[in-house]
Design an enzyme around this catalytic site. Structure first.
Site, mmCIF file in Angstrom:
data_model
loop_
_atom_site.group_PDB
_atom_site.id
_atom_site.type_symbol
_atom_site.label_atom_id
_atom_site.label_comp_id
_atom_site.label_asym_id
_atom_site.label_seq_id
_atom_site.Cartn_x
_atom_site.Cartn_y
_atom_site.Cartn_z
ATOM 1 N N LEU A 1 0.840 -1.202 0.000
ATOM 2 C CA LEU A 1 0.000 0.000 0.000
ATOM 3 C C LEU A 1 0.878 1.257 0.000
ATOM 4 O O LEU A 1 1.706 1.438 0.887
ATOM 5 C CB LEU A 1 -0.910 0.012 1.229
ATOM 6 C CG LEU A 1 -1.820 -1.206 1.418
ATOM 7 C CD1 LEU A 1 -2.784 -0.971 2.578
ATOM 8 C CD2 LEU A 1 -2.577 -1.531 0.137
ATOM 9 N N ARG B 1 3.142 15.220 6.161
ATOM 10 C CA ARG B 1 4.108 15.694 7.161
ATOM 11 C C ARG B 1 5.538 15.740 6.640
ATOM 12 O O ARG B 1 6.417 16.316 7.272
ATOM 13 C CB ARG B 1 4.016 14.828 8.427
ATOM 14 C CG ARG B 1 2.856 15.240 9.329
ATOM 15 C CD ARG B 1 2.800 14.396 10.571
ATOM 16 N NE ARG B 1 2.226 13.080 10.296
ATOM 17 C CZ ARG B 1 2.335 12.035 11.120
ATOM 18 N NH1 ARG B 1 3.029 12.148 12.246
ATOM 19 N NH2 ARG B 1 1.788 10.873 10.802
ATOM 20 N N THR C 1 -7.465 1.446 4.268
ATOM 21 C CA THR C 1 -6.629 0.308 3.886
ATOM 22 C C THR C 1 -7.467 -0.847 3.319
ATOM 23 O O THR C 1 -7.005 -1.572 2.436
ATOM 24 C CB THR C 1 -5.810 -0.191 5.091
ATOM 25 O OG1 THR C 1 -6.694 -0.363 6.212
ATOM 26 C CG2 THR C 1 -4.727 0.803 5.484
ATOM 27 N N GLY D 1 4.285 0.733 2.031
ATOM 28 C CA GLY D 1 5.458 1.180 1.274
ATOM 29 C C GLY D 1 6.407 2.093 2.016
ATOM 30 O O GLY D 1 7.394 2.545 1.437
ATOM 31 N N ASP D 2 6.156 2.374 3.284
ATOM 32 C CA ASP D 2 6.992 3.370 3.983
ATOM 33 C C ASP D 2 7.718 2.794 5.193
ATOM 34 O O ASP D 2 8.007 3.507 6.144
ATOM 35 C CB ASP D 2 6.133 4.565 4.411
ATOM 36 C CG ASP D 2 5.107 4.189 5.471
ATOM 37 O OD1 ASP D 2 4.888 2.989 5.689
ATOM 38 O OD2 ASP D 2 4.545 5.114 6.092
ATOM 39 N N TYR E 1 44.466 17.938 -14.610
ATOM 40 C CA TYR E 1 43.131 17.601 -15.092
ATOM 41 C C TYR E 1 43.281 16.642 -16.261
ATOM 42 O O TYR E 1 43.941 16.955 -17.257
ATOM 43 C CB TYR E 1 42.347 18.849 -15.536
ATOM 44 C CG TYR E 1 41.052 18.456 -16.210
ATOM 45 C CD1 TYR E 1 40.063 17.799 -15.494
ATOM 46 C CD2 TYR E 1 40.847 18.689 -17.569
ATOM 47 C CE1 TYR E 1 38.893 17.381 -16.104
ATOM 48 C CE2 TYR E 1 39.664 18.272 -18.191
ATOM 49 C CZ TYR E 1 38.694 17.622 -17.450
ATOM 50 O OH TYR E 1 37.549 17.200 -18.051
HETATM 51 C C1 UD1 Z 1 -2.880 1.365 9.978
HETATM 52 C C2 UD1 Z 1 -3.716 0.238 10.568
HETATM 53 C C3 UD1 Z 1 -3.366 0.085 12.049
HETATM 54 C C4 UD1 Z 1 -1.889 -0.152 12.215
HETATM 55 C C5 UD1 Z 1 -1.080 0.948 11.520
HETATM 56 C C6 UD1 Z 1 0.382 0.585 11.510
HETATM 57 C C7 UD1 Z 1 -5.835 0.141 9.390
HETATM 58 C C8 UD1 Z 1 -7.240 0.558 9.390
HETATM 59 N N1 UD1 Z 1 -5.103 0.555 10.430
HETATM 60 O O1 UD1 Z 1 -3.281 2.548 10.613
HETATM 61 O O2 UD1 Z 1 -4.075 -0.970 12.633
HETATM 62 O O3 UD1 Z 1 -1.552 -0.197 13.586
HETATM 63 O O4 UD1 Z 1 -1.506 1.088 10.156
HETATM 64 O O5 UD1 Z 1 1.129 1.634 10.989
HETATM 65 O O6 UD1 Z 1 -5.405 -0.561 8.497
HETATM 66 N N2 UD1 Z 1 -3.083 3.586 2.468
HETATM 67 C C9 UD1 Z 1 -3.491 3.486 1.156
HETATM 68 N N3 UD1 Z 1 -4.771 3.787 0.851
HETATM 69 C C10 UD1 Z 1 -5.680 4.176 1.779
HETATM 70 C C11 UD1 Z 1 -5.241 4.264 3.117
HETATM 71 C C12 UD1 Z 1 -3.951 3.960 3.435
HETATM 72 O O7 UD1 Z 1 -2.709 3.151 0.281
HETATM 73 O O8 UD1 Z 1 -6.811 4.430 1.407
HETATM 74 C C13 UD1 Z 1 -1.697 3.256 2.818
HETATM 75 C C14 UD1 Z 1 -0.955 4.462 3.340
HETATM 76 O O9 UD1 Z 1 -0.254 5.103 2.290
HETATM 77 C C15 UD1 Z 1 -0.010 3.844 4.341
HETATM 78 C C16 UD1 Z 1 -0.734 2.607 4.834
HETATM 79 O O10 UD1 Z 1 -1.714 2.335 3.866
HETATM 80 O O11 UD1 Z 1 1.202 3.424 3.759
HETATM 81 C C17 UD1 Z 1 -1.358 2.780 6.198
HETATM 82 O O12 UD1 Z 1 -2.294 3.817 6.141
HETATM 83 P P1 UD1 Z 1 -2.507 4.813 7.351
HETATM 84 O O13 UD1 Z 1 -3.604 5.726 7.002
HETATM 85 O O14 UD1 Z 1 -1.226 5.412 7.745
HETATM 86 O O15 UD1 Z 1 -3.021 3.810 8.490
HETATM 87 P P2 UD1 Z 1 -2.954 4.034 10.043
HETATM 88 O O16 UD1 Z 1 -4.035 4.906 10.457
HETATM 89 O O17 UD1 Z 1 -1.589 4.383 10.443
#
Ligand code: UD1
Ligand code: CA
Length: 501
Positions: free
Chosen positions: A10, A17, A83, A108-109, A372
């Protein structure tokens, strides 16, 4: 094939940020973007397919992913609805959705993620026969993470997201790292049933855990003891922290593999660098990109090498190199700048205050001082005098200079390219070589020296210089024939010239 593996990465999120025009997952540490680190780790699983979900700035992320992993399927998520939604988009992007086997979801991060961790996790998931497995972690500060809720018997019941958690649930320190493994059939049946009736109004992939429990299926959680592996970088400070930690791990691994590192804190080694045992790295060294260093080479102090190849036993001191190949036993620096296309042969030398570019310097050939060397070929065993300029550029085009083998050129030469200096040729000091020098010839282009005797006494009378000159002539400076020098010839006097002729 029940153990077919599909990996979904993902990477559609924004990363505000970072405050950057570069998408978050493209920020780099250890010589790779964050998402490249993840894709490399994923590669250890030898997955049947990899789907990457892109959204924010996908015009930058998608080509980057395709370059790092050409076979990866790209799924576009226009709106980041959560997600769960992202995984649905990923499954829809596949020509044939996986009905059997395992689907692993990662982000991906998380640049510190290691392949071995994914391999172990996937194996545990399969061994447990679970519908879904969570790579979990115990953390001091669980804020922001999904909490893993277990029943009295310790069986995982659900993942509850921060914003939806009760006070009691917020106190749970066991968290979801974000990496989940699914039995493919279960995921396909479940993904469409995930709703968005929650505090964030998002489709939570983590709701699949509760749905599995409701269906009486097995949910497993495997704790990762190295929590940093699943840590994401959300801002530049976290990126630097993870970068330092990644470097510490890489440097430690090379030391364990037999590399001497005098000062790990000031040594930076990119993830793709390859070092042989008994390499020595002195303080202040950065080995970047695809740099390869062979055994017994000594690098540093204060040296940066990017995409360079350093031969066995070579010595590189206070140098900056890019796309250069240094032969075995060769010596570089101190204070050398090796630009792309520099090839130094075995036992050759690129010395102090020397800049090279697009130059092949043969075995045992030496460019020791203040030169050079651009667009050049120097044959084996040749020695280039101090202060030589290979004048490769006529203002419009670049031209090549070829120096044969065993040539010895004088100091302060200029080689005006295109020009060829033959095997075993010599040039005098100060020569400007504009025409080819035949093998074995001596080229001189400077006019004969004229000494205007007494010039300083007549033209600089009253200066300290003149005083020194007078004192010296007072002590009877004689020429080779024993005659006293004559006094005060005029500036245009050409006796010196005639004396030579
Ligand atoms: C998510 C998890 C959480 C976990 C945490 C770990 C869910 C609902 N929650 O929370 O349980 O503890 O990660 O870091 O899964 N992304 C997409 N498309 C979207 C949403 C997100 O590609 O529509 C990707 C984001 O780019 C990111 C990752 O999914 O890389 C996680 O998304 P993020 O919104 O950061 O989830 P958290 O709220 O941190
Ligand atoms: Ca997050």
């Amino acid at each position: 094939m029940t153990d077919q593996l599909t990996v979904i990465v993902l990477a559609a999120g924004g990363g505000t940020r970072m405050k950057s025009k570069t998408p978050k997952v493209l920020h780099r540490i250890g010589g790779r973007s964050m998402i490249e680190h993840v894709l490399v780790a994923v590669g250890a699983l030898e997955p049947a397919r990899v789907v990457t979900v892109v959204g924010h700035q996908r015009e930058l992320v998608a080509p980057h992913v395709s370059q790092a992993r050409p076979e990866a399927v790209l799924a576009v998520q226009d709106e980041q609805l959560g997600t769960g939604h992202a995984v649905r988009i990923a499954l829809e992007a596949l020509a044939e959705a996986p009905r059997e086997g395992t689907v692993l979801v990662a982000y991906g991060d998380t640049p510190l993620l290691e392949g071995a961790t994914l391999v172990d996790f996937t194996a545990s998931h399969r061994a447990a026969g679970a519908a879904v497995s969570i790579l979990s972690g115990i953390v001091d500060d669980p804020f922001g993470y999904g909490r893993i809720v277990r029943d009295a018997a310790g069986v995982v019941q659900a993942i509850v997201e921060e914003k939806d958690a009760s006070e009691a649930e917020r106190a749970i320190t066991e968290i979801n790292s974000g990496i989940l493994a699914f039995e493919a059939g279960f995921l396909l049946d479940t993904i469409g049933r995930i709703g968005n009736d929650n505090a964030k109004g998002e489709y939570y992939l983590t709701d699949a855990i509760g749905l599995a429990r409701d269906a009486g299926l097995t949910v497993a959680a495997h704790a990762v003891d190295d929590a940093l592996q699943t840590e994401g970088a959300n801002d530049r400070a976290q990126l630097a922290d993870l970068g330092r930690e990644l470097n510490r791990r890489i440097v430690t691994r090379w030391m364990r593999d037999g590399v001497t590192v005098m000062d790990p804190a000031t040594t930076w080694i990119d993830a793709d660098v390859v070092l042989a045992p008994d390499v020595t790295i002195l303080p202040g060294v950065q080995l970047l990109g695809a740099t390869v260093v062979a055994e017994d080479a000594v690098i540093g102090p204060d040296t940066t090498l990017e995409d360079c190849e350093i031969g066995a036993g070579a010595r590189v001191v206070r140098a900056h190199g890019q796309l250069a190949v240094i032969g075995a036993g060769a010596s570089v620096g101190p204070f050398a700048y090796l630009r792309p296309g520099t090839l130094l042969g075995a036992d050759g030398k690129i010395g102090t205050f020397v800049e090279t570019k697009n130059a092949t310097i043969g075995d045992g050939a030496k460019v020791p001082h203040l030169s050079y060397v651009g667009d050049a070929e120097i044959g084996a065993g040749s020695n280039i005098g101090a202060g030589t300029i290979f004048a490769n550029y006529d203002g419009v085009n670049k031209h090549r200079t070829v120096v044969g083998r065993q040539a010895k050129t004088g100091s302060n030469n200029t080689f005006v390219a295109p020009v060829v200096i033959g095997d075993g040729a010599s040039t005098g000091g100060g020569t400007v070589v504009r025409r080819d020098v035949p093998a074995g010839a001596l080229a001189v282009s400077t006019s004969p020296q004229r000494n205007l005797e007494g010039w300083v006494l007549s033209r600089r009378a009253g200066t300290a210089q003149a005083e020194a000159a007078a004192a010296a002539s007072g002590s009877a400076v004689a020429d080779a024939t024993g005659e006293q020098s004559e006094n005060a010839p005029g500036l245009g006097d050409d006796r010196g010239e005639r004396a030579e002729s």
